[in-house]
Write an enzyme that holds these catalytic residues in place. Sequence first.
Site, PDB file in Angstrom:
ATOM      1  N   ASP A  33      -7.546  -9.429   5.109  1.00 41.48           N
ATOM      2  CA  ASP A  33      -8.599  -9.388   6.131  1.00 41.48           C
ATOM      3  C   ASP A  33      -9.210  -8.008   6.312  1.00 41.48           C
ATOM      4  O   ASP A  33      -8.649  -6.982   5.917  1.00 41.48           O
ATOM      5  CB  ASP A  33      -8.016  -9.815   7.476  1.00 41.48           C
ATOM      6  CG  ASP A  33      -7.084  -8.734   8.057  1.00 41.48           C
ATOM      7  OD1 ASP A  33      -6.158  -8.304   7.346  1.00 41.48           O
ATOM      8  OD2 ASP A  33      -7.312  -8.308   9.203  1.00 41.48           O
TER       9      ASP A  33
ATOM     10  N   ASP B 157       0.865  -1.180   0.000  1.00 38.53           N
ATOM     11  CA  ASP B 157       0.000   0.000   0.000  1.00 38.53           C
ATOM     12  C   ASP B 157       0.907   1.237   0.000  1.00 38.53           C
ATOM     13  O   ASP B 157       1.348   1.693  -1.049  1.00 38.53           O
ATOM     14  CB  ASP B 157      -0.910  -0.102   1.235  1.00 38.53           C
ATOM     15  CG  ASP B 157      -2.005   0.940   1.280  1.00 38.53           C
ATOM     16  OD1 ASP B 157      -1.904   1.938   0.562  1.00 38.53           O
ATOM     17  OD2 ASP B 157      -2.958   0.764   2.048  1.00 38.53           O
TER      18      ASP B 157
END
Length: 194
Positions: free
Chosen positions: A178, A122
């Site tokens: 998740d 990210d």
Amino acid sequence: MSEIIKGIKESVSAIEDRIVIGEHYFVPLIKEEDIQKRIRELGEKISKEYNLKIPVFIGILNGAFLFLSDLIKNVSIDCEVDFLKLSSYADNKISSGRVKMLKELNCKVTGRDIIIVEDIVDSGLSMKFIKELIADHKPDSIKIASLLLKPNSLKYDIKIDYIGFKIPSQFVIGYGMDYAQKYRNLKNIYILNE
Ligand code: IMP
Ligand code: MG
């Protein structure tokens, strides 16, 4: 069906192709077949590039466990596997340099060819930290494989050698990734619809 599986099913209400979590909903981004096809390509590329070498794949827990297992099934040369688990940096532990090692490496890194395996890059902060940590052990080479990359979120100068897919900057779940520790078991990858 076991109680555990039933519990997961009840917490996810799938309306057609959407995954609804409270007031948020996620839509399919990458289907299982496309994930597997891309991983086969990456496995073949790695097998060619590491021919006559024995790379060590280091999977970053928890998110990378499915990607790592599917990736090495598509690697046709000898290889080794290990895992690394760091505490999350939600409270700025990495940037303050006080990240905790929840599972250390068991393999000898010195002189080896290392391939770090991540689920998603990210900002690149985690990967920068992990790469420096592994580089301290003086491997012969380090390369990075990440199933996903959010190019528009990248803030650190990190070269990802093997990228599965470049995706938009929204939050994704499934295939190891998740939301509050759930949904790692989904076969497809879903993206938050904002
Ligand atoms: P970075 O340090 O900002 O590059 O974040 C990378 C880590 O944050 C990954 O290892 C993931 O565990 C987590 N992460 C980042 N984006 C997502 C996402 O969209 N879904 C799930 N986990 C994510
Ligand atoms: Mg991760």
